[in-house]
Scaffold this motif. Structure first.
Motif: not given
Length: 114
Positions: A33, A36-38, A40-42, A44-45, A102, A104
């Motif tokens: 990964n 990293g992650r967006l 917005s996705e984190v 939402e989670e 994004r 981490a």
């Protein structure tokens, strides 16, 4: 979910913005990964909270932590061993654009990841 977790001197949770340069370095190092992650996705989670609970640590990480607990009794590290969970705050990225930022999220041992 607001953490009342005091700082740990054995575990260093972190939340970093993944820049293009960081992503290239992470990819070259074979980091899973790497981009990293967006944010917005984190969010939402986590239901919009700027904290994430990490769990499901690999056995080797728990074994390393168990060894460290014998040397330096850290209450947060002990709680991680007891519950298998660690709260990572990412308040430091509040205010950044969730659609383009994004991140981490993770932890390290000692002072290297602060």
């Amino acid at each position: 979910m607001v953490s009342d977790q005091p700082p740990s001197h054995l575990l260093r949770p972190f939340a970093r913005v993944v820049t293009e340069e960081m992503a290239r370095d992470r990819e070259a190092a074979g980091v899973p990964n790497w981009a990293g992650r967006l944010l917005s996705e984190v969010l939402e989670e986590t239901g919009g909270q700027y904290e994430m609970v990490l769990d499901g640590f690999p056995d080797r990480v728990l074994a390393d932590l168990q060894r460290q607990i014998h040397v330096d009794d850290d209450p947060i590290a002990r709680r991680v061993l007891e519950t298998g969970r660690l709260v990572v705050s990412f308040e430091n990225v509040r205010g950044l654009d969730p659609a383009t930022t994004r991140v981490a999220l993770g932890f390290g041992f000692g002072c290297c990841c602060g």
